[in-house]
Enzyme design. Structure first.
Site, PDB file in Angstrom:
ATOM      1  N   GLN A 174       3.476 -19.265  20.489  1.00 50.22           N
ATOM      2  CA  GLN A 174       4.883 -19.196  20.910  1.00 50.22           C
ATOM      3  C   GLN A 174       5.733 -20.007  19.921  1.00 50.22           C
ATOM      4  O   GLN A 174       5.607 -21.237  19.874  1.00 50.22           O
ATOM      5  CB  GLN A 174       4.991 -19.811  22.311  1.00 50.22           C
ATOM      6  CG  GLN A 174       6.369 -19.846  22.911  1.00 50.22           C
ATOM      7  CD  GLN A 174       6.409 -20.802  24.102  1.00 50.22           C
ATOM      8  OE1 GLN A 174       5.880 -21.915  24.039  1.00 50.22           O
ATOM      9  NE2 GLN A 174       7.008 -20.393  25.192  1.00 50.22           N
ATOM     10  N   SER A 177      10.122 -23.870  19.935  1.00 51.98           N
ATOM     11  CA  SER A 177      10.677 -25.208  19.656  1.00 51.98           C
ATOM     12  C   SER A 177      10.893 -25.444  18.166  1.00 51.98           C
ATOM     13  O   SER A 177      10.124 -24.973  17.324  1.00 51.98           O
ATOM     14  CB  SER A 177       9.736 -26.296  20.176  1.00 51.98           C
ATOM     15  OG  SER A 177       9.449 -26.089  21.521  1.00 51.98           O
ATOM     16  N   SER A 209       1.596 -24.577  19.532  1.00 50.30           N
ATOM     17  CA  SER A 209       0.190 -24.665  19.939  1.00 50.30           C
ATOM     18  C   SER A 209      -0.558 -23.478  19.339  1.00 50.30           C
ATOM     19  O   SER A 209      -0.078 -22.340  19.399  1.00 50.30           O
ATOM     20  CB  SER A 209       0.047 -24.591  21.458  1.00 50.30           C
ATOM     21  OG  SER A 209       0.857 -25.540  22.091  1.00 50.30           O
ATOM     22  N   GLU A 292       5.274 -18.971  31.712  1.00 49.56           N
ATOM     23  CA  GLU A 292       4.617 -20.220  31.298  1.00 49.56           C
ATOM     24  C   GLU A 292       4.602 -21.220  32.453  1.00 49.56           C
ATOM     25  O   GLU A 292       3.577 -21.801  32.779  1.00 49.56           O
ATOM     26  CB  GLU A 292       5.350 -20.824  30.090  1.00 49.56           C
ATOM     27  CG  GLU A 292       4.744 -22.142  29.632  1.00 49.56           C
ATOM     28  CD  GLU A 292       5.342 -22.663  28.335  1.00 49.56           C
ATOM     29  OE1 GLU A 292       6.315 -22.063  27.826  1.00 49.56           O
ATOM     30  OE2 GLU A 292       4.826 -23.676  27.819  1.00 49.56           O
TER      31      GLU A 292
END
Ligand SMILES: Cc1cc2nc3c(=O)[nH]c(=O)nc-3n(C[C@H](O)[C@H](O)[C@H](O)COP(=O)(O)OP(=O)(O)OC[C@H]3O[C@@H](n4cnc5c(N)ncnc54)[C@H](O)[C@@H]3O)c2cc1C
Length: 445
Positions: A174, A177, A209, A292
């Site tokens: 993902q 950020s 991640s 999420e």
């Protein structure tokens, strides 16, 4: 007449003073208190699915002793070799589940799932946790990217991307950020500019991640700086091996590599990979974040029974202070269980997870904070050791350090409190003067 809350308090006080065994408190909470007003027994459908899941799991994996400390696995790697070994193991298990139709029970049947409701899919997940299987390393693909592509993707995108997620042939990450955009995600500055039938992307992501072994990522990029910040974002599905992508792993205090910085330098992506309409990326992101949050709290790092076994092995469970902390933790595990039912029930009714998922996430955070501190406190002075020198090979030190992940990832505790304050308690909202101003005119971090 004695009220339920007074009765609960009396039982808890009794437990702390060693007047009752902790198991008796467990029976009170699980059997007495919780049935008031709601039936938590399996429905016939749940019972039959549980039996089916159990019999498949029994034939394919070793059951765990939920009280045994040697059966407790942290699924945390300290070196790259361990990381890759965990990944290999997880791929094998995921493929095995895919062959039997258990890879994503909540996905629609036409996309390889079983079309199960969130409550029923939770039945399989709960049973799976009772077996010695790999950690869930594909939660971004199976739990977040997949459902978002199912909701927003074109037929071509669904045909191309969904099947390899189920079999772990493709791993997803993902790319949301950024150094200047975490809690304020809509402030993201990574730019995508249209050039013919390709997007050209430039910018930087962080805390990504699994980027270091991912094949694809769900990227949010700014495609229009002339409109307010929430409106100029587009979601793009990006091949992680594309030229111009540099992935720099971030090594954590425990030696593990979980996150990465991802630099994007003139990365070219086909326009066909745009997920949802151009400029509607915020809505796509909300779908993915709702999935999420709903998945956080679904699986546990450890069980209350394991903490109790640790307490009985290395500590003194007749000590009122130890009992008090154990009862506190037990209560939190129970709160989490019932909030999980509430969130899944909302999803069952077709409602997107709302503020109740923020409450659930806060309960998860507080549970692992209280639990992590208790684990090391129980070990006494040995709690200060780490790695092979620590009791049980440092498993509990690993779990202690794992407590910060749920407190920050998927929206920090403070942000969840803001959501609850505004949407549940009706408190005045934060002043957001930047909501109506074109992104280009905002001060940039
Ligand atoms: C385990 C884990 C996995 C992650 N995985 C991914 C991933 O795969 N992909 C990805 O894109 N991101 C990922 N992240 C990043 C995560 O989403 C961000 O860390 C998170 O949103 C917080 O953003 P930030 O780190 O920039 O902190 P900031 O937003 O800079 O916040 C710093 C501090 O200020 C507080 N704060 C900020 N704004 C407010 C406010 N309005 N009111 C009150 N307090 C406020 C925050 O609560 C925090 O304490 C992951 C993070 C973790 C911990």
């Amino acid at each position: 007449m004695i009220s339920l809350s007074t009765l609960s308090s009396l039982v808890l006080i009794g437990a702390v003073r060693a007047e009752y065994k902790l198991e008796q408190v467990a029976v009170f909470w699980a059997g007495g208190h919780t049935r008031i007003g709601m039936d938590f027994e399996d429905s016939p459908e749940e019972r039959s699915l549980r039996a089916e899941a159990r019999s498949w799991l029994e034939a394919n994996a070793k059951p765990l002793d939920v009280e045994s400390l040697s059966d407790l696995r942290t699924h945390r790697a300290h070196t790259e070799e361990q990381d890759l070994a965990l990944l290999d193991e997880a791929r094998v298990w995921q493929r095995h589940k895919a062959e039997a139709g258990w890879a994503a029970p909540h996905w629609p049947i036409e996309h390889g799932g079983r079309g199960l409701s969130p409550l029923l899919a939770g039945v399989f997940a709960a049973e799976e946790q009772k077996f010695d299987v790999s950690g869930n390393m594909f939660s971004v693909g199976v739990g977040m990217a997949g459902p978002t592509i199912i909701e927003w993707g074109t037929e071509t995108q669904q045909d191309q991307f969904l099947a390899p997620i189920l079999t772990a042939e493709h791993i997803w990450c993902q790319l949301f950020s950024e150094p200047g955009a975490g809690s304020d995600l809509a402030g993201l500055a990574t730019k995508a500019v249209l050039d013919g039938d390709e997007w050209v992307v430039n910018g930087q992501k962080v805390w990504t991640s699994a980027a270091h072994y991912s094949d694809y990522g769900v990227l949010l990029a700014r495609t229009d700086a002339d409109v307010p910040k929430h409106r100029g974002i587009t979601c793009i599905l990006i091949e992680m091996h594309s030229p111009g992508i540099e992935i720099r792993p971030l090594r954590q205090i425990d030696g593990a590599i979980h996150f990465n910085e991802v630099f994007l330098d003139d990365v070219r992506i086909p326009v066909a990979n745009t997920l949802g309409p151009v400029g509607a990326g915020w809505g796509v992101a909300m779908t993915m974040l709702a999935h999420e949050r709903a998945s956080i709290g679904g699986g546990g790092m450890y069980s209350f029974d394991q903490v109790l076994t640790l307490a009985r092995t290395v500590s003194d469970t007749s000590d009122p202070l130890v009992r008090q902390r154990l009862v506190d933790l037990y209560t939190r595990f129970e709160m989490l269980r019932f909030l999980g039912y509430r969130v899944r029930t909302a999803a069952e009714r077709g409602e997107l997870p709302g503020p109740e998922s923020s409450v659930l996430k806060l309960v998860v955070s507080a549970l692992y904070e209280v639990g992590g501190d208790l684990l090391l406190a129980l070990e006494g002075a040995a709690g200060m050791l780490n790695g092979a020198d620590a009791p049980f090979g440092g498993k509990f030190q690993d779990l202690f350090m794992g407590q910060w992940a749920p407190r920050i990832g998927g929206g920090t505790d403070q942000i969840q409190r803001n959501i609850i304050g505004e949407r549940v308690l009706g408190l005045p909202g934060e002043i957001r003067s930047d909501k109506t101003v074109p992104f280009r005119e905002l001060p940039q971090a």
